[in-house]
Write a protein that holds these residues in place. Structure first.
Motif, PDB file in Angstrom:
ATOM      1  N   ALA A 104       0.838  -1.195   0.000  1.00 21.18           N
ATOM      2  CA  ALA A 104       0.000   0.000   0.000  1.00 21.18           C
ATOM      3  C   ALA A 104       0.878   1.253   0.000  1.00 21.18           C
ATOM      4  CB  ALA A 104      -0.912   0.003   1.220  1.00 21.18           C
ATOM      5  N   GLY A 105       0.480   2.220  -0.822  1.00 19.02           N
ATOM      6  CA  GLY A 105       1.260   3.438  -0.968  1.00 19.02           C
ATOM      7  C   GLY A 105       2.247   3.385  -2.112  1.00 19.02           C
ATOM      8  N   GLY A 106       2.455   2.216  -2.665  1.00 19.43           N
ATOM      9  CA  GLY A 106       3.400   2.037  -3.749  1.00 19.43           C
ATOM     10  C   GLY A 106       2.811   2.377  -5.111  1.00 19.43           C
ATOM     11  N   SER A 107       3.621   2.122  -6.145  1.00 19.26           N
ATOM     12  CA  SER A 107       3.228   2.452  -7.518  1.00 19.26           C
ATOM     13  C   SER A 107       3.481   1.280  -8.454  1.00 19.26           C
ATOM     14  CB  SER A 107       4.030   3.656  -8.021  1.00 19.26           C
ATOM     15  OG  SER A 107       3.790   4.805  -7.251  1.00 19.26           O
ATOM     16  N   LEU A 153      -1.193   3.413  -4.239  1.00 22.57           N
ATOM     17  CA  LEU A 153      -2.078   2.247  -4.333  1.00 22.57           C
ATOM     18  C   LEU A 153      -2.624   1.851  -2.975  1.00 22.57           C
ATOM     19  CD1 LEU A 153      -0.085   0.279  -7.005  1.00 22.57           C
ATOM     20  CD2 LEU A 153      -2.509   0.850  -7.169  1.00 22.57           C
ATOM     21  N   LYS A 154      -3.870   1.370  -3.002  1.00 21.01           N
ATOM     22  CA  LYS A 154      -4.579   0.946  -1.807  1.00 21.01           C
ATOM     23  C   LYS A 154      -4.968  -0.528  -1.947  1.00 21.01           C
ATOM     24  CE  LYS A 154      -6.774   5.514  -1.590  1.00 21.01           C
ATOM     25  NZ  LYS A 154      -8.066   6.238  -1.550  1.00 21.01           N
ATOM     26  N   PRO A 155      -5.183  -1.215  -0.831  1.00 18.10           N
ATOM     27  CA  PRO A 155      -5.611  -2.620  -0.933  1.00 18.10           C
ATOM     28  C   PRO A 155      -6.876  -2.789  -1.776  1.00 18.10           C
ATOM     29  CG  PRO A 155      -4.913  -2.145   1.287  1.00 18.10           C
ATOM     30  CD  PRO A 155      -4.899  -0.833   0.557  1.00 18.10           C
ATOM     31  N   GLU A 156      -7.760  -1.811  -1.762  1.00 16.66           N
ATOM     32  CA  GLU A 156      -8.996  -1.920  -2.552  1.00 16.66           C
ATOM     33  C   GLU A 156      -8.758  -1.760  -4.056  1.00 16.66           C
ATOM     34  OE1 GLU A 156      -8.426   0.058   0.095  1.00 16.66           O
ATOM     35  OE2 GLU A 156      -9.453   2.005  -0.109  1.00 16.66           O
ATOM     36  N   GLN A 178      -2.902  -9.158 -13.224  1.00 17.54           N
ATOM     37  CA  GLN A 178      -3.264  -9.105 -11.809  1.00 17.54           C
ATOM     38  C   GLN A 178      -2.454  -8.046 -11.072  1.00 17.54           C
ATOM     39  OE1 GLN A 178      -5.595 -11.084  -9.923  1.00 17.54           O
ATOM     40  NE2 GLN A 178      -5.105  -9.557  -8.353  1.00 17.54           N
ATOM     41  N   VAL A 179      -3.166  -7.218 -10.317  1.00 17.56           N
ATOM     42  CA  VAL A 179      -2.539  -6.251  -9.421  1.00 17.56           C
ATOM     43  C   VAL A 179      -3.000  -6.577  -8.004  1.00 17.56           C
ATOM     44  CG1 VAL A 179      -2.437  -3.839  -8.713  1.00 17.56           C
ATOM     45  CG2 VAL A 179      -2.357  -4.443 -11.141  1.00 17.56           C
ATOM     46  N   THR A 180      -2.047  -6.799  -7.115  1.00 18.72           N
ATOM     47  CA  THR A 180      -2.357  -7.107  -5.728  1.00 18.72           C
ATOM     48  C   THR A 180      -1.646  -6.107  -4.830  1.00 18.72           C
ATOM     49  OG1 THR A 180      -2.560  -9.459  -6.245  1.00 18.72           O
ATOM     50  CG2 THR A 180      -2.313  -8.851  -3.921  1.00 18.72           C
ATOM     51  N   VAL A 181      -2.432  -5.417  -3.991  1.00 18.47           N
ATOM     52  CA  VAL A 181      -1.878  -4.412  -3.087  1.00 18.47           C
ATOM     53  C   VAL A 181      -2.029  -4.917  -1.660  1.00 18.47           C
ATOM     54  CG1 VAL A 181      -1.922  -2.002  -2.369  1.00 18.47           C
ATOM     55  CG2 VAL A 181      -2.566  -2.622  -4.716  1.00 18.47           C
ATOM     56  N   SER A 182      -0.914  -5.085  -0.984  1.00 16.39           N
ATOM     57  CA  SER A 182      -0.956  -5.589   0.387  1.00 16.39           C
ATOM     58  C   SER A 182      -0.986  -4.423   1.381  1.00 16.39           C
ATOM     59  CB  SER A 182       0.264  -6.463   0.662  1.00 16.39           C
ATOM     60  OG  SER A 182       1.457  -5.706   0.536  1.00 16.39           O
ATOM     61  N   SER A 183      -1.645  -4.677   2.495  1.00 16.38           N
ATOM     62  CA  SER A 183      -1.777  -3.613   3.515  1.00 16.38           C
ATOM     63  C   SER A 183      -0.619  -3.633   4.501  1.00 16.38           C
ATOM     64  CB  SER A 183      -3.102  -3.768   4.253  1.00 16.38           C
ATOM     65  OG  SER A 183      -3.167  -5.048   4.837  1.00 16.38           O
TER      66      SER A 183
END
Length: 127
Positions: free
Chosen positions: A14-17, A86-89, A122-127
């Motif tokens: 999260a917070g990444g690009s 980026l956010k987990p959602e 696939q894009v996966t954003v971890s918290s």
């Protein structure tokens, strides 16, 4: 048959690009508006962003405004989606797509106005 091939997805905190790319071989890429949609598990496919055939106009879904940026390089037949903060959602499969009608200046967020779709990345954003 129009082929669209997405790349650039992956796992990010999260917070990444991330920057997604969509290659569209063929001589007609520059004639058509393009778009990005996404689909999370158990949810409907959702509009993310659209860009006109010339690249002069863009539009965004409310949930990504101010964080995502759509662009295109007609010389390289490539569409891009720059995703920041980026956010987990934001976790989903991201699809690029091409408009049915060429040379249209009107942008669209409606799936029915797009005719060809890539296989998704696939894009996966971890918290």
């Amino acid at each position: 048959q129009v082929q669209l091939v997405e790349s650039g997805g992956g796992l990010v905190q999260a917070g990444g690009s991330l920057r997604l790319s969509c290659a569209a071989p063929g001589r007609t890429f520059s004639d058509y508006g393009m778009g990005w949609f996404r689909q999370a598990p158990g949810k409907e496919r959702e509009f993310v962003a659209a860009i006109s055939w010339s690249g002069s106009s863009t539009s965004y879904g409310e949930s990504v405004k101010g964080r995502f940026s759509i662009s295109r390089d007609n010389a390289k037949n490539t569409l891009y989606l720059q995703m920041n903060s980026l956010k987990p959602e934001d976790t989903a499969v991201y699809y690029c797509t091409r408009r049915r009608t060429p040379m249209s200046q009107r942008l669209s967020s409606s799936r029915s106005e797009y005719a060809y779709w890539g296989q998704g990345t696939q894009v996966t954003v971890s918290s």
